[in-house]
Design a protein around this motif. Structure first.
Motif, PDB file in Angstrom:
ATOM      1  N   ILE A 216       0.835  -1.207   0.000  1.00 18.99           N
ATOM      2  CA  ILE A 216       0.000   0.000   0.000  1.00 18.99           C
ATOM      3  C   ILE A 216       0.868   1.254   0.000  1.00 18.99           C
ATOM      4  N   GLY A 217       0.252   2.340  -0.425  1.00 23.74           N
ATOM      5  CA  GLY A 217       0.826   3.689  -0.282  1.00 23.74           C
ATOM      6  C   GLY A 217      -0.258   4.544   0.368  1.00 23.74           C
TER       7      GLY A 217
ATOM      8  N   GLY B 292       4.422   3.650   3.145  1.00 25.06           N
ATOM      9  CA  GLY B 292       4.154   2.435   2.351  1.00 25.06           C
ATOM     10  C   GLY B 292       4.236   1.220   3.261  1.00 25.06           C
ATOM     11  N   ALA B 293       3.663   0.117   2.797  1.00 25.17           N
ATOM     12  CA  ALA B 293       3.732  -1.129   3.582  1.00 25.17           C
ATOM     13  C   ALA B 293       3.573  -2.301   2.633  1.00 25.17           C
ATOM     14  N   ARG B 294       4.145  -3.443   3.067  1.00 25.88           N
ATOM     15  CA  ARG B 294       4.139  -4.593   2.159  1.00 25.88           C
ATOM     16  C   ARG B 294       3.906  -5.880   2.910  1.00 25.88           C
ATOM     17  N   LEU B 295       3.017  -6.726   2.325  1.00 21.60           N
ATOM     18  CA  LEU B 295       2.893  -8.119   2.779  1.00 21.60           C
ATOM     19  C   LEU B 295       2.475  -8.942   1.563  1.00 21.60           C
ATOM     20  N   PHE B 296       3.403  -9.738   1.034  1.00 22.58           N
ATOM     21  CA  PHE B 296       3.168 -10.658  -0.094  1.00 22.58           C
ATOM     22  C   PHE B 296       2.872  -9.966  -1.427  1.00 22.58           C
ATOM     23  N   SER B 297       2.955  -8.635  -1.483  1.00 24.98           N
ATOM     24  CA  SER B 297       2.859  -7.955  -2.792  1.00 24.98           C
ATOM     25  C   SER B 297       4.058  -7.022  -2.895  1.00 24.98           C
ATOM     26  N   PRO B 298       4.645  -6.901  -4.078  1.00 25.55           N
ATOM     27  CA  PRO B 298       5.932  -6.195  -4.179  1.00 25.55           C
ATOM     28  C   PRO B 298       5.836  -4.693  -3.930  1.00 25.55           C
ATOM     29  N   LEU B 299       6.918  -4.147  -3.328  1.00 21.80           N
ATOM     30  CA  LEU B 299       7.008  -2.689  -3.109  1.00 21.80           C
ATOM     31  C   LEU B 299       8.491  -2.334  -2.983  1.00 21.80           C
ATOM     32  N   VAL B 300       8.901  -1.331  -3.757  1.00 20.89           N
ATOM     33  CA  VAL B 300      10.299  -0.876  -3.646  1.00 20.89           C
ATOM     34  C   VAL B 300      10.321   0.631  -3.403  1.00 20.89           C
TER      35      VAL B 300
ATOM     36  N   VAL C 222      11.347  -3.208   0.244  1.00 18.17           N
ATOM     37  CA  VAL C 222      10.532  -3.320   1.449  1.00 18.17           C
ATOM     38  C   VAL C 222      10.213  -4.805   1.614  1.00 18.17           C
ATOM     39  N   GLU C 223      10.537  -5.345   2.756  1.00 13.32           N
ATOM     40  CA  GLU C 223      10.287  -6.774   2.992  1.00 13.32           C
ATOM     41  C   GLU C 223       8.865  -7.002   3.512  1.00 13.32           C
ATOM     42  N   ASP C 224       8.410  -8.238   3.433  1.00 12.15           N
ATOM     43  CA  ASP C 224       7.064  -8.568   3.939  1.00 12.15           C
ATOM     44  C   ASP C 224       6.951  -8.205   5.419  1.00 12.15           C
ATOM     45  N   GLY C 225       5.820  -7.573   5.739  1.00 15.10           N
ATOM     46  CA  GLY C 225       5.576  -7.223   7.148  1.00 15.10           C
ATOM     47  C   GLY C 225       6.245  -5.934   7.555  1.00 15.10           C
ATOM     48  N   GLU C 226       6.735  -5.152   6.574  1.00 15.31           N
ATOM     49  CA  GLU C 226       7.395  -3.884   6.945  1.00 15.31           C
ATOM     50  C   GLU C 226       6.585  -2.669   6.494  1.00 15.31           C
TER      51      GLU C 226
END
Ligand code: BG6
Length: 603
Positions: A158-159, A171-179, A206-210
């Motif tokens: 998300i953003g 931003g945040a990431r879990l199982f979907s890509p984000l840089v 950004v790693e999962d859960g971050e």
């Protein structure tokens, strides 16, 4: 697989966002939008359809503002429409969210938020995140985001930004890509590297859960629990074309490697532990259904052949499978007690669409399995089970085939459950094994180099047979089709037991035979077929179960063992790779094979 772009810095955000969305175009989309913080107010512009519709709506106007988010949507929940396009605001309009992924518990979260007085403007799962952050916000957007996401189950990138922190992008990431892209006095957020390339080659994963927070000076990273993390940036060496393919030389290879994820995505939101929860067919009265008919084309037809076997074995429901282009002319016996299942990843194949129309004219109950939300077939069917595989850019079906097999497996289990023919325990056993398939598939993909070497050895042949028995027969057909589609070599899938009734006359040392010989009900029979073939001096490329030392063939590729009905999901992967590397050896245009179309919308 949506596309997210974010910017915070001294330049106007809008042009940067729109350029970034263009560079994520390969991710496919059915709507696009931007949100920019313009003098203390969030201005949102969003349109259904391709990016050019948004550009036309903006008509060259640059929305002023130095902080913003852009999004291209690949719909998973909520039809493609302007209302469902991202970004999505909260109730106050003081913050907006963009999202890529699937929020599995969005229905319960939405219900709770509605009961707490929130008002929703869209049908999307995404919008619940905006309202959760709104509720959690107490002056620290990163903390509010962490608090909100701790309530969310599923997959997300998300953003989010807020009027109240006008220089901050979260931003945040879990199982979907984000840089994160790191600039000089400006920073970027993106789903994928191509959107960053015009601005910077310094990035941070950004790693999962971050959760990350970007301002003009830099980036901070936390875990969801709020523990700060230090992350070293890396240098992006890819060129744009490589970046769009995730570093793979072709989309087809990238999408084969996405297949373990495709299994997980097909399951997303459909399991509660080991219990099935197919909301798409909830409340559907199947009590009058006394037979079924699966209708499809191409690779989807082969998924239908697998589906027939699973549904008849588990649900004891007589299930025909028809090639869509033949279906209408075969005087099909269809009536209100027939369940017609249409499988079409594009949802636009004209022959399958025509079959849907005929089924509806006859009053049949129609169920579509499709990948593209809002496609014609999904709009016409009574119910839809989405593949949730994300856009498939390669013309030939790979990850969508895997997704079709997973979804039809779940449907077969559900039909068996409804008909009281499988116990919860039996269903749980299958679901446990389906959940183990992604890691087993990763093991198959680890054998890629060996398969590539095998492919290069046989790339000069002009004809192949693929043989299999039982559930391996559809795999033989699909393996042969893949070879034909991308390497243009003639290949024929055949029931192993049928070879001796004619085709065996064609065998000689120049005609390799791929034999699907994994351990299972027909193992001894397929071994006999292999012996028949080898007695005619034809070379056998066998697919065997890990640990099978007895198999005698010229070449052996091993796959992990699994339940018999689930074998097609693993067994096809080596032959997708085999077709890919043969085609590469022959210099074929793998992503866009000659004469083929991603979806044939003419009869
Ligand atoms: C063909 C595609 O045109 O249509 C195949 O090239 C596909 O890959 C077939 O299997 C059926 O398409 P769909 O979208 O109906 O599954």
């Amino acid at each position: 697989m949506c596309g997210i772009v974010g910017y915070v810095g001294p330049r106007f955000a809008a042009p940067i966002l729109l350029d970034g969305l263009k560079r994520l175009e390969y991710r496919g989309y059915d709507s696009a939008g931007i949100a920019v913080l313009n003098q203390g107010r969030i201005e949102i512009e969003k349109c259904e359809g391709k990016l050019e519709n948004l550009l036309a709506a903006l008509d060259g106007r640059t929305v002023p503002g130095f902080l913003g988010l852009g999004h291209t949507r690949w719909a998973t929940h909520g039809e493609p429409s302007q209302t469902n396009a991202h970004p999505h605001p909260d109730c106050t309009g003081r913050l907006v969210v963009v999202h890529n992924g699937i929020i599995e518990n969005y229905a319960s979260l939405r219900q709770e938020l509605l009961e707490r007085g929130h008002s929703f403007t869209s049908e999307t799962d995404t919008e619940v995140v905006a309202h959760l952050i709104e509720e959690a916000y107490e002056g620290d957007l990163a903390e509010a985001t962490r608090k909100a996401l701790r309530q969310v189950r599923g997959a997300y990138a998300i953003g989010v930004f807020s009027v109240d922190e006008p220089e901050l992008l979260v931003g945040a990431r879990l199982f979907s890509p984000l840089v994160v892209g790191l600039g000089q006095g400006e920073n970027y957020l993106a789903s994928d590297i191509p959107a960053l390339l015009p601005h910077t080659r310094r990035a941070l994963i950004v790693e999962d859960g971050e959760v990350v927070a970007l301002d003009r000076q830099g980036v901070r990273v936390w875990t969801l629990e709020g523990k700060e993390v230090h992350r070293e940036p890396f240098h992006i060496s890819w060129d744009l074309e490589a970046a769009e393919k995730g570093g793979y030389p072709h989309f087809v290879l990238k999408e084969i490697h996405e297949e373990p994820e495709a299994i997980k995505n097909a399951l997303r939101g459909r399991l509660d532990g080991e219990r099935l929860s197919l909301s798409e067919v909830e409340g559907l009265d199947l009590s009058q259904i006394n037979r079924g008919c699966i209708v499809a084309c191409g690779t989807s037809f082969y998924a239908g052949l697998v589906g027939k076997r699973l549904i008849e074995e588990w649900a004891c429901l007589p299930m025909e499978v028809a090639i869509a282009s033949e279906f209408r002319y075969s005087c099909p016996v269809i009536d209100p007690r027939t369940l017609v299942i249409l499988i079409s990843q594009s949802g636009e194949t004209a022959d399958t669409l025509a079959a849907l129309r005929l089924a509806k004219e006859r009053g049949a109950l129609t169920l579509a399995l499709a990948n593209v939300m809002g496609s014609s077939i999904t709009r016409g069917a009574d119910r839809v089970l989405y593949l949730q595989a994300g856009p498939e850019i390669g013309v030939v079906a790979t990850k969508t085939y895997i997704a079709e097999l997973v979804v039809i497996t779940l449907l077969a289990l559900e039909l068996a459950r409804r008909r009281g023919l499988l116990t919860k325990g039996q269903i749980g056993e299958v679901i446990r094994e389906v959940k183990a398939l992604p890691s087993k598939m990763e093991r198959v993909l680890e054998g890629e180099e060996e398969i590539a070497r095998l492919a290069r050895r046989y790339a000069d042949r002009s004809s192949f047979f693929f043989i299999g028995r039982g559930v391996d027969y559809p795999t033989a057909l699909e393996g042969a089709l893949k070879l034909k589609e991308i390497s243009y070599i003639h290949a024929e899938g055949y029931p192993a037991g049928e070879l001796k009734h004619g085709p065996i006359a064609m065998l000689d040392p120049e005609v390799p035979v791929v034999a699907l010989a994994t351990k299972g009900a027909h193992y001894s029979k397929i071994i006999s077929s292999i012996q028949e073939v080898r007695a005619r001096k034809a070379q056998v490329l066998a697919l065997a179960t890990e640990g099978d030392e007895d198999i005698e063939a010229d070449e052996v590729i091993y796959v992990p063992d699994t339940l018999e009905p689930l074998k097609p999901i693993l067994s096809i992967v080596p032959w997708q790779l085999f077709a890919y590397y043969v085609a590469r050896e022959r210099g074929c245009d793998i992503d866009k094979p000659r004469n083929l179309a991603k979806s044939v919308t003419v009869e």
